[in-house]
Design a protein around this motif. Structure first.
Motif, short mmCIF file in Angstrom:
data_model
loop_
_atom_site.label_atom_id
_atom_site.label_comp_id
_atom_site.label_asym_id
_atom_site.label_seq_id
_atom_site.Cartn_x
_atom_site.Cartn_y
_atom_site.Cartn_z
N THR A 64 -7.01 0.02 -1.74
CA THR A 64 -8.45 -0.32 -1.94
C THR A 64 -8.42 -1.61 -2.86
O THR A 64 -9.39 -2.59 -2.58
N THR A 65 -7.87 -1.54 -3.99
CA THR A 65 -8.03 -2.83 -4.88
C THR A 65 -7.61 -4.28 -4.04
O THR A 65 -8.06 -5.21 -4.38
N LEU A 66 -6.55 -4.24 -3.63
CA LEU A 66 -5.88 -5.23 -3.03
C LEU A 66 -7.03 -5.69 -1.87
O LEU A 66 -6.81 -6.92 -1.58
N THR A 67 -7.63 -4.87 -1.06
CA THR A 67 -8.52 -5.41 -0.08
C THR A 67 -10.04 -5.81 -0.65
O THR A 67 -10.63 -6.11 0.15
N HIS A 91 -2.61 -10.54 -0.26
CA HIS A 91 -3.21 -9.20 -0.12
C HIS A 91 -3.29 -8.34 0.90
O HIS A 91 -2.74 -6.98 0.56
N TYR A 92 -3.28 -8.85 2.02
CA TYR A 92 -3.02 -8.00 3.14
C TYR A 92 -1.59 -7.42 3.03
O TYR A 92 -1.51 -6.17 3.73
N LEU A 93 -0.80 -8.07 3.14
CA LEU A 93 0.72 -7.73 2.99
C LEU A 93 1.00 -6.63 2.06
O LEU A 93 1.68 -5.60 2.76
N THR A 94 0.52 -6.76 0.82
CA THR A 94 0.86 -5.83 0.03
C THR A 94 0.16 -4.39 0.29
O THR A 94 0.64 -3.34 0.04
N GLU A 104 2.78 2.16 -9.89
CA GLU A 104 2.63 3.40 -10.29
C GLU A 104 2.60 4.65 -9.34
O GLU A 104 2.77 5.65 -10.01
N GLY A 105 2.57 4.37 -8.03
CA GLY A 105 2.68 5.29 -7.02
C GLY A 105 1.22 5.62 -6.73
O GLY A 105 1.09 6.55 -5.91
N ASN A 106 0.27 4.95 -7.08
CA ASN A 106 -1.16 5.21 -6.75
C ASN A 106 -1.64 4.27 -5.69
O ASN A 106 -2.39 3.33 -5.50
N TRP A 107 -1.10 4.79 -4.31
CA TRP A 107 -0.87 4.06 -3.14
C TRP A 107 -2.59 3.79 -2.56
O TRP A 107 -2.78 2.81 -2.24
N GLU A 108 -3.26 4.68 -2.79
CA GLU A 108 -4.33 4.65 -2.29
C GLU A 108 -5.43 3.81 -2.91
O GLU A 108 -6.16 3.03 -2.31
N ALA A 109 -5.28 4.14 -4.17
CA ALA A 109 -6.15 2.94 -5.18
C ALA A 109 -5.40 1.71 -4.96
O ALA A 109 -6.53 0.69 -4.87
N ALA A 110 -4.23 1.41 -5.05
CA ALA A 110 -3.76 -0.09 -4.67
C ALA A 110 -4.22 -0.58 -3.45
O ALA A 110 -4.49 -1.82 -3.39
N GLN A 166 -3.76 -5.92 -10.55
CA GLN A 166 -3.99 -4.56 -10.55
C GLN A 166 -3.57 -3.80 -9.45
O GLN A 166 -3.07 -2.75 -9.69
N GLY A 167 -3.82 -4.47 -8.37
CA GLY A 167 -3.24 -3.53 -7.24
C GLY A 167 -1.92 -3.54 -7.21
O GLY A 167 -1.07 -2.36 -6.89
N ILE A 168 -0.95 -4.45 -7.63
CA ILE A 168 0.57 -4.39 -7.70
C ILE A 168 0.87 -3.51 -8.75
O ILE A 168 1.81 -2.54 -8.40
N LEU A 169 0.07 -3.27 -9.99
CA LEU A 169 0.48 -2.40 -10.85
C LEU A 169 0.21 -0.88 -10.56
O LEU A 169 1.00 0.00 -10.38
N GLU A 170 -0.98 -0.71 -9.79
CA GLU A 170 -1.27 0.67 -9.21
C GLU A 170 -0.11 1.00 -7.99
O GLU A 170 0.38 2.33 -7.79
#
Length: 413
Positions: free
Chosen positions: A101-104, A116-119, A93-99, A86-90
């Motif tokens: 949060t989702t990745l961590t 996860h930390y690197l992305t 899409e350019g939704n960097w703030e949500a990405a 989900q974080g990769i998709l966000e």
């Protein structure tokens, strides 16, 4: 259909076995610990089957807690994998703030938390959050101390992006010390050396660039070619002929055949006053591989024998008589040989085939020196029209009225 056949075959086999057993059930005798145990073969078979299932049940009971823990861990890993996807998709899409949060969110449950930390660090960098980015990169280093290369490479890329060359060099030197250097890290290290102008270290790195898996020969050539280009340009800028000769001597034979490198060397030689060396290099390059940049550079030569240089350029007209760049070069050389009529002819033909501002400028200067001011002004007007893309739409009648008004004003005064 197939399952029905299997059932029918099983029933037939069971019936045959039952018939055999009923006719002769068999006899099994076991002596254990001084006792004799007697039973029929059928009973013995049933006991074996029951024992098998009892052992399996016992194993399941014993391993139930471990299996439960493994199932729980698998579910946690699955949640982390879903969060990562989900974080990769966000992020895409350019939704960097949500990405970020989702990745961590489920990083502690992830099988590979460093990913996860690197992305997430990439998402933070895209937001311009340098502190969070650096913190996430540090966490990636902490959770994977035995595999530091991915985090160090990303950190170096980020530092290079923000023009922090010394910090990027320090990071890449740490990567060198870990013995985990890879193709991307080597290319970044070569890029830092080139931007810092450290030619010696860059040349020392060339064998590793060519031998490292993942770096193609074309990529290595491009990196090394840029090294030599920068060094040749630097020598030409400083008008250091000795440094220029040393740089050209250290250029490999394969790279010395590239037109871009030859042209750079030739222009640097001209800047240092060595037009004969430039002429020789350009002539060899053009004879082996026709290149417009080399042809145009040939027209900039100021040799001691301009007629001889012009003759060599005109020799190429037999095969490239319609080449506008070659005609412009011949015009330049003809002006230096003081053959102005020939130069004018070359310029007019070159402009007719393919106009260029340099040709218009040279034609205007030539006409002005020859006293043909109207032709010079026309060439300049044509150059302006070519640069703008169209001629000025000025009605002639208005121009006549303006001239008449000026004449009348002069008569009155």
């Amino acid at each position: 259909m197939r399952s029905g056949l299997y059932i029918a075959a099983a029933m037939i086999i069971a019936g045959l076995l039952a018939n055999i057993v009923l006719g002769d059930p068999g006899y099994v005798a076991l002596r254990f610990a001084g006792r004799l145990i007697e039973m029929s073969a059928v009973t013995f078979g049933l006991v074996l089957i029951a024992g098998y299932f009892a052992v399996r049940l016992l194993i399941k009971v014993i391993t139930a807690r471990r299996a439960w823990k493994e199932a729980q861990e698998a579910r946690r890993h699955e949640r982390a994998r879903r969060s990562f996807a989900q974080g990769i998709l966000e992020l895409s899409e350019g939704n960097w703030e949500a990405a970020e949060t989702t990745l961590t969110r489920n990083v502690r449950e992830a099988e590979y938390p460093a990913a996860h930390y690197l992305t997430a660090a990439r998402a933070a960098d895209l937001q311009g959050a340098a502190e969070r980015r650096d913190e996430l990169l540090q966490r990636a280093l902490e959770v994977a101390p035995d595999r530091r290369a991915p985090a160090l490479v990303m950190q170096a890329e980020v530092l290079l992006k923000h023009k922090q060359l010394q910090a990027a060099l320090t990071t890449l030197e740490q990567l060198e010390a870990t013995k985990e250097q890879n193709a991307r890290g080597l290319l970044l290290l070569a890029r830092v050396y080139r931007q810092l102008g450290d030619w010696q270290k860059l040349q020392a790195l060339e064998p590793r660039l060519r031998s490292t898996r993942g770096i193609t020969a074309a990529m290595a050539d491009e990196t090394v070619a840029q090294v030599h280009l920068d060094r040749l340009k630097d020598a030409g800028t400083q008008c250091d002929l000795n440094e220029l000769k040393a740089a050209w001597k250290e250029t490999s034979r394969s790279l010395a055949k590239h037109p871009e490198i030859v042209v750079t060397y030739a222009r640097a030689s001209m800047a240092c006053g060595d037009h004969e060396a430039a002429e020789s290099a350009l002539r060899d390059c053009i004879n082996k591989q026709w290149n417009e940049s080399a042809v145009l550079a040939y027209g900039e030569l100021e040799t001691d024998e301009p007629l001889k240089t012009l003759d060599r350029a005109e020799g190429w007209l037999a095969e490239h008589g319609e080449d506008a760049a070659l005609l412009f070069t011949c015009a330049q050389l003809a002006t230096r040989a003081e053959l102005y009529g020939k130069a004018r002819s070359f310029l007019e033909t070159s402009i007719a085939i393919r106009p260029r501002l340099e040709a218009y400028q040279l034609l205007a200067s030539l006409m002005d020196q020859l006293g043909e001011r109207e032709r010079s002004v026309k060439a300049l007007n044509d150059a302006l029209a070519f640069a703008v893309g169209r001629k000025a739409n000025l009605p002639k009648i208005r121009a006549r009225r303006f001239q008449e008004r000026r004449q009348s004003d002069r008569r009155r005064s």
